[in-house]
Design a protein around this motif. Structure first.
Motif, PDB file in Angstrom:
ATOM      1  N   MET A  71      68.510  46.037  -5.986  1.00 50.36           N
ATOM      2  CA  MET A  71      69.574  47.031  -6.123  1.00 50.36           C
ATOM      3  C   MET A  71      70.867  46.452  -5.575  1.00 50.36           C
ATOM      4  O   MET A  71      70.877  45.864  -4.493  1.00 50.36           O
ATOM      5  N   GLY A  72      71.950  46.596  -6.318  1.00 52.97           N
ATOM      6  CA  GLY A  72      73.219  45.999  -5.934  1.00 52.97           C
ATOM      7  C   GLY A  72      74.228  47.009  -5.446  1.00 52.97           C
ATOM      8  O   GLY A  72      74.059  47.624  -4.395  1.00 52.97           O
ATOM      9  N   ALA A  73      75.296  47.228  -6.235  1.00 56.30           N
ATOM     10  CA  ALA A  73      76.353  48.143  -5.823  1.00 56.30           C
ATOM     11  C   ALA A  73      75.829  49.562  -5.633  1.00 56.30           C
ATOM     12  O   ALA A  73      76.364  50.330  -4.838  1.00 56.30           O
ATOM     13  N   GLU A  74      74.796  49.926  -6.361  1.00 58.60           N
ATOM     14  CA  GLU A  74      74.200  51.255  -6.199  1.00 58.60           C
ATOM     15  C   GLU A  74      73.723  51.464  -4.767  1.00 58.60           C
ATOM     16  O   GLU A  74      73.759  52.573  -4.245  1.00 58.60           O
ATOM     17  N   LEU A  75      73.324  50.387  -4.113  1.00 57.25           N
ATOM     18  CA  LEU A  75      72.821  50.471  -2.743  1.00 57.25           C
ATOM     19  C   LEU A  75      73.943  50.444  -1.713  1.00 57.25           C
ATOM     20  O   LEU A  75      73.969  51.272  -0.790  1.00 57.25           O
ATOM     21  N   LEU A  76      74.878  49.514  -1.857  1.00 56.35           N
ATOM     22  CA  LEU A  76      75.881  49.289  -0.807  1.00 56.35           C
ATOM     23  C   LEU A  76      77.246  49.906  -1.101  1.00 56.35           C
ATOM     24  O   LEU A  76      78.035  50.080  -0.170  1.00 56.35           O
ATOM     25  N   GLN A  77      77.543  50.221  -2.350  1.00 49.13           N
ATOM     26  CA  GLN A  77      78.905  50.635  -2.674  1.00 49.13           C
ATOM     27  C   GLN A  77      79.013  52.025  -3.286  1.00 49.13           C
ATOM     28  O   GLN A  77      80.017  52.699  -3.080  1.00 49.13           O
ATOM     29  N   LYS A  78      78.028  52.467  -4.020  1.00 46.80           N
ATOM     30  CA  LYS A  78      78.141  53.765  -4.694  1.00 46.80           C
ATOM     31  C   LYS A  78      77.734  54.905  -3.771  1.00 46.80           C
ATOM     32  O   LYS A  78      76.922  55.774  -4.113  1.00 46.80           O
ATOM     33  N   VAL A  79      78.288  54.870  -2.572  1.00 44.79           N
ATOM     34  CA  VAL A  79      78.124  55.963  -1.613  1.00 44.79           C
ATOM     35  C   VAL A  79      79.510  56.272  -1.061  1.00 44.79           C
ATOM     36  O   VAL A  79      80.415  55.441  -1.102  1.00 44.79           O
ATOM     37  N   HIS A  80      79.701  57.470  -0.555  1.00 45.30           N
ATOM     38  CA  HIS A  80      80.967  57.848   0.062  1.00 45.30           C
ATOM     39  C   HIS A  80      80.682  58.913   1.122  1.00 45.30           C
ATOM     40  O   HIS A  80      79.538  59.352   1.298  1.00 45.30           O
ATOM     41  N   ARG A  81      81.727  59.306   1.828  1.00 46.36           N
ATOM     42  CA  ARG A  81      81.519  60.220   2.963  1.00 46.36           C
ATOM     43  C   ARG A  81      80.888  61.535   2.526  1.00 46.36           C
ATOM     44  O   ARG A  81      80.104  62.144   3.285  1.00 46.36           O
ATOM     45  N   ASP A  82      81.178  61.976   1.316  1.00 45.05           N
ATOM     46  CA  ASP A  82      80.642  63.243   0.850  1.00 45.05           C
ATOM     47  C   ASP A  82      79.248  63.130   0.242  1.00 45.05           C
ATOM     48  O   ASP A  82      78.664  64.144  -0.140  1.00 45.05           O
ATOM     49  N   THR A  83      78.714  61.903   0.121  1.00 40.99           N
ATOM     50  CA  THR A  83      77.322  61.773  -0.312  1.00 40.99           C
ATOM     51  C   THR A  83      76.425  62.594   0.599  1.00 40.99           C
ATOM     52  O   THR A  83      75.473  63.236   0.150  1.00 40.99           O
ATOM     53  N   MET A  84      76.739  62.571   1.905  1.00 43.34           N
ATOM     54  CA  MET A  84      75.986  63.371   2.862  1.00 43.34           C
ATOM     55  C   MET A  84      76.904  64.324   3.639  1.00 43.34           C
ATOM     56  O   MET A  84      76.513  64.848   4.670  1.00 43.34           O
ATOM     57  N   LYS A  85      78.112  64.512   3.117  1.00 42.73           N
ATOM     58  CA  LYS A  85      79.057  65.478   3.687  1.00 42.73           C
ATOM     59  C   LYS A  85      79.241  65.288   5.190  1.00 42.73           C
ATOM     60  O   LYS A  85      79.084  66.219   5.984  1.00 42.73           O
ATOM     61  N   GLN A 124      69.695  56.314   2.021  1.00 43.40           N
ATOM     62  CA  GLN A 124      69.374  56.110   0.609  1.00 43.40           C
ATOM     63  C   GLN A 124      68.279  55.059   0.453  1.00 43.40           C
ATOM     64  O   GLN A 124      67.361  55.218  -0.361  1.00 43.40           O
ATOM     65  N   SER A 125      68.348  53.990   1.234  1.00 41.83           N
ATOM     66  CA  SER A 125      67.320  52.958   1.192  1.00 41.83           C
ATOM     67  C   SER A 125      65.955  53.534   1.556  1.00 41.83           C
ATOM     68  O   SER A 125      64.941  53.218   0.922  1.00 41.83           O
ATOM     69  N   ARG A 126      65.940  54.397   2.566  1.00 39.17           N
ATOM     70  CA  ARG A 126      64.665  55.012   2.968  1.00 39.17           C
ATOM     71  C   ARG A 126      64.136  55.963   1.900  1.00 39.17           C
ATOM     72  O   ARG A 126      62.919  56.071   1.704  1.00 39.17           O
ATOM     73  N   GLU A 127      65.033  56.648   1.204  1.00 41.25           N
ATOM     74  CA  GLU A 127      64.587  57.515   0.113  1.00 41.25           C
ATOM     75  C   GLU A 127      63.929  56.676  -0.986  1.00 41.25           C
ATOM     76  O   GLU A 127      62.925  57.099  -1.571  1.00 41.25           O
ATOM     77  N   ALA A 128      64.492  55.510  -1.265  1.00 43.14           N
ATOM     78  CA  ALA A 128      63.858  54.606  -2.227  1.00 43.14           C
ATOM     79  C   ALA A 128      62.486  54.163  -1.725  1.00 43.14           C
ATOM     80  O   ALA A 128      61.523  54.081  -2.503  1.00 43.14           O
ATOM     81  N   LYS A 129      62.402  53.889  -0.440  1.00 43.28           N
ATOM     82  CA  LYS A 129      61.125  53.471   0.138  1.00 43.28           C
ATOM     83  C   LYS A 129      60.074  54.573  -0.004  1.00 43.28           C
ATOM     84  O   LYS A 129      58.901  54.294  -0.296  1.00 43.28           O
ATOM     85  N   LYS A 130      60.482  55.809   0.174  1.00 45.44           N
ATOM     86  CA  LYS A 130      59.545  56.923   0.031  1.00 45.44           C
ATOM     87  C   LYS A 130      58.992  56.999  -1.387  1.00 45.44           C
ATOM     88  O   LYS A 130      57.793  57.249  -1.596  1.00 45.44           O
ATOM     89  N   ILE A 131      59.864  56.780  -2.369  1.00 46.00           N
ATOM     90  CA  ILE A 131      59.411  56.808  -3.759  1.00 46.00           C
ATOM     91  C   ILE A 131      58.429  55.676  -4.027  1.00 46.00           C
ATOM     92  O   ILE A 131      57.331  55.883  -4.568  1.00 46.00           O
ATOM     93  N   ILE A 132      58.820  54.458  -3.650  1.00 44.67           N
ATOM     94  CA  ILE A 132      57.966  53.294  -3.907  1.00 44.67           C
ATOM     95  C   ILE A 132      56.642  53.420  -3.167  1.00 44.67           C
ATOM     96  O   ILE A 132      55.572  53.132  -3.722  1.00 44.67           O
ATOM     97  N   GLN A 133      56.713  53.854  -1.903  1.00 42.07           N
ATOM     98  CA  GLN A 133      55.484  53.992  -1.113  1.00 42.07           C
ATOM     99  C   GLN A 133      54.539  55.005  -1.744  1.00 42.07           C
ATOM    100  O   GLN A 133      53.319  54.788  -1.793  1.00 42.07           O
TER     101      GLN A 133
END
Length: 473
Positions: free
Chosen positions: A363-377, A147-156
């Motif tokens: 970015m706070g909880a959206e970065l470290l907490q709002k993910v789960h195993r099914d985010t990427m299955k 997810q962090s890298r996806e953010a980097k792609k957008i910003i870049q």
């Protein structure tokens, strides 16, 4: 983690599985993959930390005694003979081998990332037993890194379109997530996963993890910054003095200081304090003041904040035709930040001819907490077993959900001539290189990877030449 018992790092039902395999079972081979979900590719990360912290420590007789007592009271079987065999024959180290892609490798979903097999035929049951801990150790940091890298792609992308340089990119997304994480270990692993892609963080636990697990003396950086309590403690009537004190304490040549400015009236703070009473100090402080607007609609507030600052302090036009604030003043938005709002803010800025150079994000909880195993299955599944000397395929293929169809056989990961990564059977490897390499065997970490190398693998290419190089490296 104190008083850690590896035998109990498991789901309850796993304790009965040693009795459920076919007679004559010798080896069980399982693999881990992202079956899809929110992203198209995964940044593999976190396995070395888990191996170092947990798998490199042997079980003890006390662990066995504790586990037996707990399991029997819990109502499930306990394989005492199996664990005593591991203690005596393997000095307590788990007899498994783990193969994995190098950490930081960007792998399209639905491909094998890691593969596990027991190394002692008497311990065929141990492969599946470690699933609970191993899958968790991989899915979480890999999902955060992705997810962090996806953010980097957008910003870049927006920097490439609206800025003259990518020099500031490593500090464009700052980790504010420690307080929103479910535990200290979550913050450490997730925070370090973010630092695969960026270098800005306020999660100190991630820095400790970088030193401990990935040979990173200093994985990330921060700056002095205000919070609402330090500003409001001066009282509303002394808001100017509160801001002035921040400049007195932290401004100077080459220094950066961030000041949250929405405690009362953001627009008054910009127009009449930063742009009024303190304007000359801001212009002449020798460093950079970063103003943090923190409330309201992020897209509207950020674009208005930048527009007002440009009206007060001026702006230059860069080579791409976009406006940039003077170097002594910038903006960071740390409220309501997600992949969606990053894209929305940068798109709105671009429409107003404001360069992405002007903004950084927290970015706070959206970065470290709002993910789960099914985010990427994520899943770990058995794909092969050896019974009475013969390997056989193992797989699931639910008629009610074809997306859960699993792979068959011992697996390998190859890079084809066009750079595409593809999962194949190990028996079909031929003379091609298997990107799955042994990283752990019988209690030993076999290869040590540095955060520097991981960052290099995960880097986002930013021109055609780099895209080609990434495809063949």
């Amino acid at each position: 983690m104190q008083d850690y018992n590896p035998i109990l790092n498991v789901d309850s039902y796993k304790t009965s599985h040693y009795l459920q395999y076919p007679e004559g079972t010798q080896y069980v081979s399982s693999y881990i993959e992202s079956r899809g979900g929110q992203f198209k590719e995964a940044v593999f990360f976190g396995l070395q930390a888990f191996i170092t912290q947990y798998l490199s420590q042997p079980i003890t007789r006390n662990d066995i005694e504790e586990a037996e007592e707990l399991c029997l009271a819990h109502g499930v079987p306990f394989n005492r003979a199996g664990w005593e065999y591991i203690l005596e024959a393997h000095q307590g180290y788990l007899p498994i081998e783990i193969q994995a892609v190098p950490e930081g490798t960007v792998v399209p979903v639905q491909n094998v990332l890691a593969q596990v097999v027991n190394t002692d035929p008497k311990c065929f049951w141990i492969t599946s037993y470690v699933e609970t801990a191993l899958l968790r150790a991989i899915w979480y940091p890999t999902t955060v890194a992705t997810q962090s890298r996806e953010a980097k792609k957008i910003i870049q992308r927006y920097l490439e379109e609206t800025a003259d340089t990518l020099d500031g990119l490593p500090f464009k997304l700052h980790d504010f997530g420690a307080r929103g994480a479910s535990s200290g270990e979550t913050a450490a692993l997730g925070g370090l996963a973010h630092l695969v892609n960026f270098q800005g963080t306020d999660t100190v636990a991630a820095l400790v993890a970088g030193r401990r697990f990935y040979n990173a003396p200093m994985a990330g950086f921060s700056i002095p910054a205000a919070e609402h309590s330090t500003m409001t403690s001066w009282g509303r009537e002394h808001e100017t003095e509160a801001y002035a004190n921040m400049l007195t304490q932290f401004a100077g040549d080459g220094r950066v200081v961030a000041v949250v400015s929405d405690s009362y009236n953001l627009w008054n703070a910009i127009d009449n304090i930063w742009g009024g009473e303190l304007k000359e100090r801001v212009e002449n402080n020798g460093g950079t003041l970063v103003i943090r607007p923190d409330s309201g609609d992020p897209v509207d507030v950020v674009t208005q904040t930048i527009e007002r600052l440009m009206r007060i302090f001026g702006a230059r036009i860069n080579s791409k035709g976009y406006r940039v604030l003077p170097d002594y003043i910038r903006v960071i938005q740390g409220d309501g930040i997600s992949l969606h709002t990053i894209e929305g803010i940068l798109a709105a800025m671009k429409a107003r001819k404001q360069s992405a150079d002007n903004i950084a994000f927290g970015m706070g909880a959206e970065l470290l907490q709002k993910v789960h195993r099914d985010t990427m299955k994520f899943a770990m599944k058995a794909s092969a077993v050896r019974v009475n000397g013969l390997w056989r395929d193992v797989f699931k293929d639910p008629v009610t959900d074809t997306g859960k169809r699993s792979k068959k056989g011992r697996l390998a990961l190859i890079r084809r001539g066009n750079g595409e990564l593809r999962t194949i059977r190990e028996q079909d490897l031929g003379n091609r290189q298997n990107l799955l390499q042994p990283v752990f065997r019988n209690g030993k970490l076999l290869t040590e990877q540095s955060l520097e190398d991981i960052r290099r693998r995960a880097a986002v290419p930013h021109n055609e030449d780099e895209l080609v190089m990434a495809a063949v490296s």
